[in-house]
Design a protein around this motif. Structure first.
Motif, PDB file in Angstrom:
ATOM      1  N   MET A   1       4.107  -2.600  -3.127  1.00 14.43           N
ATOM      2  CA  MET A   1       4.592  -2.050  -1.898  1.00 14.43           C
ATOM      3  C   MET A   1       5.961  -2.664  -1.608  1.00 14.43           C
ATOM      4  O   MET A   1       6.186  -3.833  -1.850  1.00 14.43           O
ATOM      5  CB  MET A   1       3.603  -2.360  -0.775  1.00 14.43           C
ATOM      6  N   LYS A   2       6.857  -1.854  -1.090  1.00 12.19           N
ATOM      7  CA  LYS A   2       8.213  -2.302  -0.745  1.00 12.19           C
ATOM      8  C   LYS A   2       8.330  -2.489   0.758  1.00 12.19           C
ATOM      9  O   LYS A   2       7.688  -1.801   1.531  1.00 12.19           O
ATOM     10  CB  LYS A   2       9.253  -1.261  -1.177  1.00 12.19           C
ATOM     11  N   ARG A   3       9.183  -3.399   1.143  1.00 17.88           N
ATOM     12  CA  ARG A   3       9.461  -3.648   2.550  1.00 17.88           C
ATOM     13  C   ARG A   3      10.790  -2.998   2.902  1.00 17.88           C
ATOM     14  O   ARG A   3      11.739  -3.045   2.126  1.00 17.88           O
ATOM     15  CB  ARG A   3       9.540  -5.153   2.801  1.00 17.88           C
ATOM     16  N   SER A  29       0.966   0.352   9.237  1.00 17.77           N
ATOM     17  CA  SER A  29      -0.076   1.228   8.723  1.00 17.77           C
ATOM     18  C   SER A  29      -0.038   2.593   9.421  1.00 17.77           C
ATOM     19  O   SER A  29      -0.184   3.639   8.783  1.00 17.77           O
ATOM     20  CB  SER A  29      -1.447   0.582   8.923  1.00 17.77           C
ATOM     21  N   LEU A  30       0.181   2.588  10.722  1.00 17.50           N
ATOM     22  CA  LEU A  30       0.286   3.837  11.476  1.00 17.50           C
ATOM     23  C   LEU A  30       1.448   4.679  10.970  1.00 17.50           C
ATOM     24  O   LEU A  30       1.307   5.879  10.738  1.00 17.50           O
ATOM     25  CB  LEU A  30       0.462   3.528  12.969  1.00 17.50           C
ATOM     26  N   ILE A  31       2.595   4.061  10.769  1.00 18.31           N
ATOM     27  CA  ILE A  31       3.776   4.782  10.294  1.00 18.31           C
ATOM     28  C   ILE A  31       3.548   5.328   8.890  1.00 18.31           C
ATOM     29  O   ILE A  31       3.875   6.481   8.598  1.00 18.31           O
ATOM     30  CB  ILE A  31       5.022   3.879  10.362  1.00 18.31           C
ATOM     31  N   ARG A  32       2.958   4.518   7.999  1.00 17.23           N
ATOM     32  CA  ARG A  32       2.670   5.006   6.638  1.00 17.23           C
ATOM     33  C   ARG A  32       1.731   6.207   6.676  1.00 17.23           C
ATOM     34  O   ARG A  32       1.954   7.202   5.972  1.00 17.23           O
ATOM     35  CB  ARG A  32       2.050   3.892   5.796  1.00 17.23           C
ATOM     36  N   THR A  33       0.704   6.133   7.510  1.00 14.70           N
ATOM     37  CA  THR A  33      -0.253   7.238   7.621  1.00 14.70           C
ATOM     38  C   THR A  33       0.438   8.502   8.107  1.00 14.70           C
ATOM     39  O   THR A  33       0.216   9.586   7.568  1.00 14.70           O
ATOM     40  CB  THR A  33      -1.394   6.856   8.583  1.00 14.70           C
ATOM     41  N   ARG A  34       1.280   8.352   9.126  1.00 15.81           N
ATOM     42  CA  ARG A  34       2.000   9.517   9.654  1.00 15.81           C
ATOM     43  C   ARG A  34       2.930  10.137   8.605  1.00 15.81           C
ATOM     44  O   ARG A  34       3.023  11.355   8.478  1.00 15.81           O
ATOM     45  CB  ARG A  34       2.826   9.122  10.872  1.00 15.81           C
TER      46      ARG A  34
END
Length: 75
Positions: A1-3, A29-34
């Motif tokens: 995973m990249k930051r 996690s919320l942003i990745r899911t969206r």
């Protein structure tokens, strides 16, 4: 995973923060899911909106390929 770093307007940051808190997940996690949901939705909608896919298999007349761009896409 990249930051990575993303700059968000204050109001958007606050809304995301509150939703993440209510959902008991991290903002990351919320942003990745969206983002993943948006990507999946675009893939589905792209296939559904192509005029060629809407008419595939229903044309029974003479050769349509001569004017296909004009007939389907208005080009």
């Amino acid at each position: 995973m990249k930051r990575t770093t993303v700059f968000l307007p204050d109001d958007l940051h606050e809304r995301l923060s509150q939703e993440a808190f209510r959902s008991r997940i991290s903002m990351a996690s919320l942003i990745r899911t969206r983002l993943e949901k948006r990507r999946a939705a675009k893939k589905r909608s792209k296939a559904q909106t192509d005029p060629l896919l809407r008419v595939a298999g229903i044309y029974r007349g003479p050769v349509i390929s001569n004017s296909i761009d004009e007939d389907l896409y208005g080009i």
